[in-house]
Design a protein around this motif. Sequence first.
Motif, short mmCIF file in Angstrom:
data_model
loop_
_atom_site.label_atom_id
_atom_site.label_comp_id
_atom_site.label_asym_id
_atom_site.label_seq_id
_atom_site.Cartn_x
_atom_site.Cartn_y
_atom_site.Cartn_z
N UNK A 49 0.83 -1.21 0.00
CA UNK A 49 0.00 0.00 0.00
C UNK A 49 0.87 1.25 0.00
N UNK A 50 1.88 1.27 0.84
CA UNK A 50 2.77 2.44 0.92
C UNK A 50 3.51 2.63 -0.40
N UNK A 51 3.99 1.54 -1.00
CA UNK A 51 4.68 1.63 -2.27
C UNK A 51 3.77 2.16 -3.37
N UNK A 52 2.52 1.68 -3.41
CA UNK A 52 1.57 2.17 -4.43
C UNK A 52 1.32 3.66 -4.25
N UNK A 85 2.69 -7.53 -6.52
CA UNK A 85 3.36 -7.91 -5.29
C UNK A 85 4.29 -6.79 -4.84
N UNK A 86 4.64 -6.81 -3.56
CA UNK A 86 5.49 -5.75 -3.01
C UNK A 86 6.84 -5.70 -3.72
N UNK A 87 7.42 -6.86 -4.05
CA UNK A 87 8.72 -6.88 -4.72
C UNK A 87 8.64 -6.23 -6.10
N UNK A 88 7.53 -6.43 -6.81
CA UNK A 88 7.35 -5.78 -8.11
C UNK A 88 7.23 -4.27 -7.95
N UNK A 89 6.51 -3.85 -6.93
CA UNK A 89 6.32 -2.42 -6.68
C UNK A 89 7.64 -1.76 -6.28
N UNK A 90 8.47 -2.51 -5.57
CA UNK A 90 9.79 -1.98 -5.21
C UNK A 90 10.58 -1.64 -6.48
N UNK A 91 10.55 -2.53 -7.48
CA UNK A 91 11.29 -2.30 -8.71
C UNK A 91 10.78 -1.05 -9.43
N UNK A 92 9.46 -0.84 -9.41
CA UNK A 92 8.89 0.34 -10.05
C UNK A 92 9.33 1.60 -9.32
N UNK A 93 9.26 1.58 -8.00
CA UNK A 93 9.67 2.75 -7.22
C UNK A 93 11.15 3.04 -7.44
#
Length: 222
Positions: A49-52, A85-93
């Motif tokens: 949620x925080x990453x999004x 997934x959180x790991x995917x969102x990390x890559x985007x961020x």
Amino acid sequence: MPKVGCGKTVLFSSIVQSIRGTQHTVGSTSSSAHFYCLYRKGTQHDLALILRTFIAQLCPRDHIPDILEEFYDHHSSRFPPSVPLADELKDILHALVGKPEQAPGHFSKDERHQSEPKYLLIDALDELPWGSSRDSIITYLDELAGMCIPNLHILATSRNEYDIRARLHSWPSTLAIDKQKVAEDIRLYVTSQINKHQEMSRQKEAIKELIIRRLVDEGNGM
């Protein structure tokens, strides 16, 4: 890492507004993202949620980066759409903030955006419920700071809780809110409000001082 009720969120909001204000000045190229952790919504808070939230706020205003469009197409091409997934969102961020080993090749026209100043701000880590979600959020913030990404600035506020202090070992510095300084600010504010008030300003000095002392002392820095 100050105590509860001493004005962390008020100070945090002022910082958010100050940074956002500079973004609207002529020639500014900075961008920022912020997130408020709320105890009453604690169970709804997780790293994804925080990453999004960060990704949505950091996305350039004039266009959508190619990597974000590809990411959206990938998850919306099936039915029902898949949840990132959180790991995917990390890559985007990381791509948006310009992680050195990921920036080249991901974007073409977005390379300039990656090199611009970025601010990630998160308030009240201590409001996160104890458990794996809290641990993963704090651990990731420490990992992100440890990457030493150029032009990326991270700020987090919290009470002085052991697990938070221990996990953020990559952070170069912490700043504590001085209770005495807060009390002095409260005294100045209360004094100014009394002097502005038509009725209160006419009271005897002893009564004014009693009011001020009671508010400052019993407020205990809150």
